[in-house]
Design a protein around this motif. Structure first.
Motif, short mmCIF file in Angstrom:
data_model
loop_
_atom_site.label_atom_id
_atom_site.label_comp_id
_atom_site.label_asym_id
_atom_site.label_seq_id
_atom_site.Cartn_x
_atom_site.Cartn_y
_atom_site.Cartn_z
N MET A 62 0.84 -1.16 0.00
CA MET A 62 0.00 0.00 0.00
C MET A 62 0.89 1.24 0.00
O MET A 62 1.86 1.32 0.73
CB MET A 62 -0.89 0.00 1.24
N ASN A 63 0.54 2.17 -0.84
CA ASN A 63 1.30 3.41 -0.94
C ASN A 63 0.39 4.58 -0.60
O ASN A 63 -0.81 4.55 -0.87
CB ASN A 63 1.83 3.63 -2.35
N SER A 64 0.95 5.60 -0.03
CA SER A 64 0.22 6.84 0.19
C SER A 64 1.20 7.99 0.06
O SER A 64 2.40 7.83 0.29
CB SER A 64 -0.47 6.86 1.55
N SER A 65 0.68 9.12 -0.33
CA SER A 65 1.54 10.28 -0.43
C SER A 65 0.79 11.49 0.09
O SER A 65 -0.43 11.58 -0.04
CB SER A 65 1.99 10.51 -1.87
#
Length: 58
Positions: free
Chosen positions: A1-4
């Motif tokens: 999972m990626n978030s920015s």
């Protein structure tokens, strides 16, 4: 999972909002300028018609 998450971009987002508001204002002024130009052209044509009508002998 990626978030920015953008934390700081050198006030870039605020400047973009200001620029967009100014562009909106500019476009509104351009629309008003076009409307004024149309009115001036219509009035000029109307006056020319009146002058032409006076020039015709009855």
């Amino acid at each position: 999972m990626n978030s920015s998450l953008t934390l700081f971009q050198g006030n870039q987002l605020n400047n973009q909002v200001k620029q967009n508001k100014l562009q909106l204002e500019e476009n509104s002024l351009l629309v008003q300028e076009a409307k004024n130009s149309i009115v001036i052209n219509i009035l000029g044509s109307y006056l020319q018609t009146l002058y032409s009508k006076e020039a015709i002998p009855w």
